[in-house]
Design a protein around this motif. Structure first.
Motif, PDB file in Angstrom:
ATOM      1  N   PRO A  33      60.900   0.822   6.577  1.00 27.51           N
ATOM      2  CA  PRO A  33      61.504   0.106   5.637  1.00 27.51           C
ATOM      3  C   PRO A  33      62.071   0.118   4.127  1.00 27.51           C
ATOM      4  O   PRO A  33      61.002   0.725   3.276  1.00 27.51           O
ATOM      5  N   PRO A  34      62.674  -1.256   3.737  1.00 27.02           N
ATOM      6  CA  PRO A  34      62.763  -2.305   4.321  1.00 27.02           C
ATOM      7  C   PRO A  34      64.161  -1.443   5.197  1.00 27.02           C
ATOM      8  O   PRO A  34      65.178  -0.811   4.826  1.00 27.02           O
ATOM      9  N   TRP A  35      65.278  -2.328   6.739  1.00 25.89           N
ATOM     10  CA  TRP A  35      65.442  -1.895   7.566  1.00 25.89           C
ATOM     11  C   TRP A  35      67.533  -2.657   7.363  1.00 25.89           C
ATOM     12  O   TRP A  35      66.549  -4.579   6.952  1.00 25.89           O
ATOM     13  N   ASP A  36      68.140  -2.118   7.054  1.00 24.76           N
ATOM     14  CA  ASP A  36      69.270  -2.951   6.649  1.00 24.76           C
ATOM     15  C   ASP A  36      70.198  -3.275   8.208  1.00 24.76           C
ATOM     16  O   ASP A  36      69.351  -2.823   8.988  1.00 24.76           O
ATOM     17  N   GLN A  37      70.998  -4.072   7.859  1.00 23.79           N
ATOM     18  CA  GLN A  37      71.818  -4.773   9.253  1.00 23.79           C
ATOM     19  C   GLN A  37      71.863  -3.561  10.029  1.00 23.79           C
ATOM     20  O   GLN A  37      71.836  -3.146  11.137  1.00 23.79           O
ATOM     21  N   GLY A  38      72.446  -2.106   8.930  1.00 20.88           N
ATOM     22  CA  GLY A  38      72.434  -0.606   9.925  1.00 20.88           C
ATOM     23  C   GLY A  38      71.680  -0.274  10.955  1.00 20.88           C
ATOM     24  O   GLY A  38      71.915  -0.231  12.261  1.00 20.88           O
ATOM     25  N   THR A  39      70.200  -0.630  10.185  1.00 19.09           N
ATOM     26  CA  THR A  39      69.415   0.086  10.331  1.00 19.09           C
ATOM     27  C   THR A  39      68.972  -0.485  11.460  1.00 19.09           C
ATOM     28  O   THR A  39      67.881  -0.168  12.330  1.00 19.09           O
ATOM     29  N   ARG A  40      68.765  -2.035  11.674  1.00 17.40           N
ATOM     30  CA  ARG A  40      68.221  -2.884  12.760  1.00 17.40           C
ATOM     31  C   ARG A  40      69.200  -2.455  14.021  1.00 17.40           C
ATOM     32  O   ARG A  40      68.604  -2.517  15.190  1.00 17.40           O
ATOM     33  N   ALA A  41      70.729  -2.844  13.604  1.00 17.71           N
ATOM     34  CA  ALA A  41      71.109  -2.033  14.868  1.00 17.71           C
ATOM     35  C   ALA A  41      70.638  -0.457  16.010  1.00 17.71           C
ATOM     36  O   ALA A  41      70.693  -0.678  16.771  1.00 17.71           O
ATOM     37  N   GLU A  42      70.072   0.337  14.360  1.00 15.28           N
ATOM     38  CA  GLU A  42      69.911   1.765  15.813  1.00 15.28           C
ATOM     39  C   GLU A  42      68.513   1.288  16.020  1.00 15.28           C
ATOM     40  O   GLU A  42      68.585   1.981  16.984  1.00 15.28           O
ATOM     41  N   LEU A  43      67.474   0.771  15.522  1.00 17.42           N
ATOM     42  CA  LEU A  43      65.819  -0.485  16.126  1.00 17.42           C
ATOM     43  C   LEU A  43      65.959  -0.932  17.362  1.00 17.42           C
ATOM     44  O   LEU A  43      65.767  -0.762  18.417  1.00 17.42           O
ATOM     45  N   ALA A  44      67.567  -1.924  17.524  1.00 19.11           N
ATOM     46  CA  ALA A  44      67.943  -2.642  18.245  1.00 19.11           C
ATOM     47  C   ALA A  44      68.391  -1.475  20.183  1.00 19.11           C
ATOM     48  O   ALA A  44      67.867  -1.694  20.902  1.00 19.11           O
ATOM     49  N   LYS A  45      68.800  -0.506  19.200  1.00 23.32           N
ATOM     50  CA  LYS A  45      68.897   0.692  20.192  1.00 23.32           C
ATOM     51  C   LYS A  45      67.633   1.199  20.930  1.00 23.32           C
ATOM     52  O   LYS A  45      67.801   2.056  21.964  1.00 23.32           O
ATOM     53  N   ALA A  46      67.114   1.997  19.978  1.00 24.73           N
ATOM     54  CA  ALA A  46      65.540   1.917  20.110  1.00 24.73           C
ATOM     55  C   ALA A  46      64.394   1.344  20.995  1.00 24.73           C
ATOM     56  O   ALA A  46      63.828   2.201  21.842  1.00 24.73           O
ATOM     57  N   ILE A  47      65.034  -0.189  20.890  1.00 26.08           N
ATOM     58  CA  ILE A  47      64.047  -0.748  21.853  1.00 26.08           C
ATOM     59  C   ILE A  47      64.591  -0.965  22.998  1.00 26.08           C
ATOM     60  O   ILE A  47      63.888  -0.126  24.090  1.00 26.08           O
ATOM     61  N   GLU A  48      65.838  -0.707  23.454  1.00 28.18           N
ATOM     62  CA  GLU A  48      66.750  -0.592  24.438  1.00 28.18           C
ATOM     63  C   GLU A  48      65.683   0.572  25.765  1.00 28.18           C
ATOM     64  O   GLU A  48      65.847   0.650  26.588  1.00 28.18           O
ATOM     65  N   ASP A  49      65.537   1.643  24.663  1.00 27.14           N
ATOM     66  CA  ASP A  49      65.043   2.825  25.764  1.00 27.14           C
ATOM     67  C   ASP A  49      64.113   2.713  25.643  1.00 27.14           C
ATOM     68  O   ASP A  49      63.802   4.381  25.759  1.00 27.14           O
ATOM     69  N   THR A  50      63.126   1.896  25.156  1.00 27.60           N
ATOM     70  CA  THR A  50      62.010   1.839  25.402  1.00 27.60           C
ATOM     71  C   THR A  50      61.543   2.318  26.926  1.00 27.60           C
ATOM     72  O   THR A  50      61.803   2.364  28.278  1.00 27.60           O
ATOM     73  N   ASP A  51      60.435   3.072  27.103  1.00 29.88           N
ATOM     74  CA  ASP A  51      59.823   3.944  28.260  1.00 29.88           C
ATOM     75  C   ASP A  51      58.604   4.118  28.541  1.00 29.88           C
ATOM     76  O   ASP A  51      58.138   5.060  28.057  1.00 29.88           O
ATOM     77  N   ILE A  52      57.755   2.712  28.263  1.00 30.12           N
ATOM     78  CA  ILE A  52      56.250   3.034  28.150  1.00 30.12           C
ATOM     79  C   ILE A  52      55.045   2.690  28.580  1.00 30.12           C
ATOM     80  O   ILE A  52      55.810   2.065  29.348  1.00 30.12           O
ATOM     81  N   GLU A  53      53.932   2.766  28.889  1.00 32.12           N
ATOM     82  CA  GLU A  53      53.014   2.556  29.353  1.00 32.12           C
ATOM     83  C   GLU A  53      51.801   2.448  28.730  1.00 32.12           C
ATOM     84  O   GLU A  53      51.330   2.428  27.314  1.00 32.12           O
ATOM     85  N   THR A  54      51.732   0.997  28.997  1.00 28.60           N
ATOM     86  CA  THR A  54      50.921  -0.324  28.131  1.00 28.60           C
ATOM     87  C   THR A  54      49.447  -0.794  28.929  1.00 28.60           C
ATOM     88  O   THR A  54      49.702  -0.643  30.512  1.00 28.60           O
ATOM     89  N   PHE A  55      48.637  -0.994  28.136  1.00 29.45           N
ATOM     90  CA  PHE A  55      47.330  -1.755  28.946  1.00 29.45           C
ATOM     91  C   PHE A  55      48.404  -3.165  29.483  1.00 29.45           C
ATOM     92  O   PHE A  55      47.699  -3.887  30.233  1.00 29.45           O
ATOM     93  N   TYR A  56      49.703  -3.561  29.320  1.00 33.76           N
ATOM     94  CA  TYR A  56      50.159  -4.924  29.799  1.00 33.76           C
ATOM     95  C   TYR A  56      50.844  -4.616  31.910  1.00 33.76           C
ATOM     96  O   TYR A  56      51.005  -4.521  32.512  1.00 33.76           O
ATOM     97  N   GLY A  57      51.345  -2.919  31.353  1.00 38.57           N
ATOM     98  CA  GLY A  57      51.808  -2.836  32.368  1.00 38.57           C
ATOM     99  C   GLY A  57      52.886  -1.335  31.806  1.00 38.57           C
ATOM    100  O   GLY A  57      53.308  -1.487  31.108  1.00 38.57           O
ATOM    101  N   PRO A  58      53.962  -0.802  33.179  1.00 40.33           N
ATOM    102  CA  PRO A  58      55.032  -0.851  32.461  1.00 40.33           C
ATOM    103  C   PRO A  58      56.488  -1.385  31.630  1.00 40.33           C
ATOM    104  O   PRO A  58      55.850  -2.433  31.938  1.00 40.33           O
TER     105      PRO A  58
END
Length: 419
Positions: A345-370
């Protein structure tokens, strides 16, 4: 209270007072001169939905506290502290949208954590899109949120149309011939209406006889509605709403000397506020939950589901429900996506769009579940992986009672003292 000042003070104290090695994580270089990751939270800290709003805050804050004990989110071998900023939606969609815009423009947040109610989430969603700021929503459950195919919003809890219909079918199967009829009521607003529609769909799918289906304004006097239910006396009553409506329903039913044989509600029943407000009258009430502390999930930050429950209880004095858990897990999604993004950070608009794509690709196991977000269809960007369970309040404890593979106790039917 100046939340911004108090959070800065807390984070400073946490970083100076707690070493990373004490929790078994490798020590990483913490560069205090680097920009912090600024997280803006829009939720209802006042108004009718303040109980739920403060649950979301507790969930988000607990994650921030725990990750900051390690120095913050790890990106490319360095840790960046999290600073939390809050905007009060005041339980009104328009106020939520205004709060989100202030957080983005004035506080320059890098990411948003979403509101308690779906109505406010629907109002904030376009603001997130406009400024290209990713939002992780730990609470919203209306399917309408995901029908809009939001490019920058991601929901942690499966939409109610994926949970309430299934839970009603599971409940009917468990009761068998003991239950033959049902009535469904709900508030005429996005989340509550979809909850009621899900219950109605489950009644139809299970073969129960639907005696009545009624929607009403949020500020309605429930006396007439409860009187009609008392007269028809269905085997199951299902209510779509938030905890303030549930509390109102229980108190109105008590005043009219009516106790349904089975009363199932959705979110809010499992919250400490509901149980505290309704007292002994909560005993036997059913709810729907996608998370309980007995589930076999775990992650590196919080440990097991049970560990998380103990941590939350020691911090706040009450046991967490699934919304509080989902809000804490929202932070796990952010830290995983930021790690994979690999940009400080800091993240500009372009980087935030990349972050959104990274969130979209999430595939994790957590204490809350998948956690994994749908990339197409009517539940776009909704985490559809968690499986719902029917829970029942027993002497103040929330106990999973169905389906059988998730059950920790027997479903009590009818509720003792029923009409």
């Amino acid at each position: 209270m100046n939340h911004k000042f108090s959070r800065r003070k807390f984070l400073r104290n946490s970083l100076l007072g707690t070493g990373a090695m004490t929790l078994g994580f490798p020590a990483l270089n913490v560069n205090a001169k680097e920009h912090k990751i600024r997280v803006g939270v829009v939720t209802s800290l006042s108004g009718a939905n303040r109980f739920g709003g403060n649950l979301t805050r507790r969930g988000y804050d607990l994650w921030a506290e725990e990750i900051n004990k390690l120095g913050g989110i790890e990106i490319e071998g360095k840790r960046y502290p999290v600073e939390m900023f809050y905007g009060d939606a005041q339980s009104r969609p328009a106020s939520g949208a205004d709060a989100a815009e202030r957080l983005i423009i004035q506080d320059e947040v890098d990411v948003l954590f979403g509101p308690y109610t779906s109505g406010v989430t629907l109002a904030v969603q376009p603001i997130s899109q406009k400024y290209r700021v990713p939002m992780i929503s730990g609470s919203a459950e209306s399917p309408n949120v995901w029908l809009a195919k939001p490019a920058f919003n991601f929901g942690m809890i499966p939409a109610v149309d994926l949970t309430t219909d299934k839970s009603m079918v599971v409940l009917a199967e468990n009761l068998g011939d003991r239950a033959k009829t049902a009535s469904v009521i709900g508030v005429d607003e996005p989340f509550s209406k979809e909850t009621a529609e899900g219950f109605r769909k489950g009644v139809e799918e299970s073969g129960l006889d639907l005696l009545s289906y009624e929607l009403f304004p949020a500020n309605s006097d429930l006396s007439a509605i409860v009187s009609k239910l008392k007269s028809s006396n269905p085997d199951i009553v299902a209510v779509g709403g938030h905890e303030d409506i549930f509390i109102n329903f229980v108190s109105t039913a008590k005043a009219l000397n009516y106790k349904p044989k089975a009363l199932i509600m959705h979110y809010g029943v499992t919250s400490a506020a509901f149980i505290n407000e309704t007292g002994p009258e909560s005993n036997g009430i059913l709810g729907v939950s996608v998370w309980t502390e007995g589930l076999p999930y775990k992650d590196e930050l919080f440990g097991t589901a049970s560990d998380y429950s103990e941590l939350s209880f020691s911090r706040w004095g009450t046991r967490p429900d699934y919304t509080e858990a989902a809000c804490s897990a929202s932070g796990l999604v952010l830290q995983d996506a930021a790690r994979r993004l690999g940009k400080a950070p800091p993240w500009d608009q372009g980087t935030r769009a990349e972050l959104a794509k990274a969130i979209e690709d999430t595939d994790i196991e957590t204490f809350y579940g998948p956690v994994g977000f749908a990339k197409e269809g009517s539940h776009y960007h909704n985490n559809t992986k968690p499986v719902p369970a029917v829970v029942q309040i027993k002497s103040g404890d929330v106990v999973p009672v169905a389906p059988e593979n998730a059950s920790k106790g027997e479903l009590v039917y009818p509720i003792p003292g029923t009409s």
